[in-house]
Design a protein around this motif. Structure first.
Motif, PDB file in Angstrom:
ATOM      1  N   SER A   1    -107.313  12.563 -15.182  1.00  0.00           N
ATOM      2  CA  SER A   1    -107.665  11.952 -13.906  1.00  0.00           C
ATOM      3  C   SER A   1    -109.118  11.555 -13.912  1.00  0.00           C
ATOM      4  CB  SER A   1    -107.400  12.918 -12.762  1.00  0.00           C
ATOM      5  OG  SER A   1    -107.854  12.372 -11.548  1.00  0.00           O
TER       6      SER A   1
ATOM      7  N   CYS B   1     -95.642  14.645 -11.035  1.00  0.00           N
ATOM      8  CA  CYS B   1     -95.785  13.666 -12.112  1.00  0.00           C
ATOM      9  C   CYS B   1     -95.148  14.174 -13.405  1.00  0.00           C
ATOM     10  CB  CYS B   1     -97.260  13.378 -12.359  1.00  0.00           C
ATOM     11  SG  CYS B   1     -98.087  12.588 -10.966  1.00  0.00           S
TER      12      CYS B   1
ATOM     13  N   VAL C   1    -102.776  10.151 -14.204  1.00  0.00           N
ATOM     14  CA  VAL C   1    -103.248   9.870 -12.851  1.00  0.00           C
ATOM     15  C   VAL C   1    -104.626   9.227 -12.952  1.00  0.00           C
ATOM     16  CG1 VAL C   1    -103.877  10.828 -10.609  1.00  0.00           C
ATOM     17  CG2 VAL C   1    -101.937  11.773 -11.867  1.00  0.00           C
TER      18      VAL C   1
ATOM     19  N   ALA D   1    -101.691   8.821  -4.853  1.00  0.00           N
ATOM     20  CA  ALA D   1    -102.027   8.925  -6.267  1.00  0.00           C
ATOM     21  C   ALA D   1    -101.663   7.634  -6.989  1.00  0.00           C
ATOM     22  CB  ALA D   1    -101.288  10.103  -6.901  1.00  0.00           C
TER      23      ALA D   1
ATOM     24  N   THR E   1    -101.076   6.200 -10.539  1.00  0.00           N
ATOM     25  CA  THR E   1    -100.844   6.616 -11.915  1.00  0.00           C
ATOM     26  C   THR E   1    -100.641   5.388 -12.799  1.00  0.00           C
ATOM     27  OG1 THR E   1     -98.422   6.768 -12.121  1.00  0.00           O
ATOM     28  CG2 THR E   1     -99.520   8.484 -10.831  1.00  0.00           C
TER      29      THR E   1
END
Length: 281
Positions: free
Chosen positions: A3, A24, A30, A62, A64
């Protein structure tokens, strides 16, 4: 799972009972998250619904590498977390909406509108940038796939169909990547070069399809199959129309040559049009 935002560590304790990683896939990356504690998510469509998180929960948006996720922790009228997933192919617009003290990431699909509010303007600005970049990458992958399918096609008409889809994708990518206030990026430059290649091949594919239809029409005329010849000549004219449109709009086309080829088809088509008109009178 990686992330660019360090807020994920706080999600399990503070905002959601379960961490984002539980939602996920293990191979999913992410890129960015937005969070809020009370506002939740506004979802519009045929009617607008506000999904607020339960006490001691919160909400997460989020971005992704595969999708856009919205999670709201156990809304008061539900027993489990609310979850909405948006495929990148379905995203039509991305923007930021600003109100007093708050900013929202706004995402529209063909049927839904999602608004996710955050207090920090820079967080929403960053989310818009990341989402547009991710969308552009996704669209370019789709364009490349269509381009490859066009190379593998054995019929000019099939190649043209795939190249038209690739061109649409490159146009979408150009919209997402283009920024008048920023210098041309490497990704934008590469997309333009690929789009130019697609355009050249698309014009050639339409001309090849048109010529094949015209040749087939000659055979049908020789066999006195006027109706089949007429349909083939109409297909040829339409293919030349599209090739001419593209050649005039984008260099390096050759509109004069295409126009001459189209004129020959129209010349063959006219007596058949008159013949059918008289027969049907």
């Amino acid at each position: 799972m990686a992330s660019e935002n360090n807020e994920i560590a706080a999600l399990a304790d503070d905002l959601l009972q379960r961490p984002l990683s539980a939602v996920c896939d293990t191979a999913e990356t992410v890129h960015h998250v937005l969070t809020n504690r009370r506002v939740g998510l506004t979802r519009g469509g045929d009617e607008t619904t506000v999904i607020e998180p339960g006490t001691a929960y919160g909400a997460v948006a989020a971005i992704t590498d595969r999708r856009l996720l919205f999670l709201v922790g156990v809304p008061p009228d539900q027993e489990t977390d609310f979850r909405a997933e948006v495929a990148y192919d379905d995203v039509e617009t991305v923007e930021k909406r600003t109100e007093t003290l708050t900013q929202s990431l706004v995402v529209e699909t063909g049927t839904d509108r999602f608004e996710f509010t955050a207090r920090k303007p820079r967080a929403v600005d960053a989310a818009v940038d990341v989402l547009e970049s991710t969308l552009a990458e996704h669209v370019l992958d789709r364009a490349s796939a269509h381009h490859e399918s066009a190379r593998e096609a054995t019929e000019p008409a099939d190649s043209a169909t795939e190249l038209e889809a690739a061109l649409d994708a490159y146009r979408r990518a150009a919209t997402l990547l283009g920024d008048e206030d920023e210098p041309v990026s490497d990704a934008e430059r590469a997309a333009r070069e690929d789009a130019e290649t697609v355009l050249a091949r698309l014009v050639a594919a339409h001309r090849e399809h048109a010529a094949a239809c015209a040749d087939a029409a000659d055979w049908e005329l020789a066999a006195d199959n006027d109706e089949s010849a007429y349909e083939l000549l109409v297909d040829a004219r339409e293919a030349y129309d599209r090739a001419l449109e593209l050649a005039r709009a984008y260099p390096p086309g050759d509109p004069d040559a295409i126009e001459r080829e189209r004129a020959a088809v129209v010349e063959s088509l006219e007596p058949l049009k008159v013949r059918f008109a008289v027969a049907n009178a």
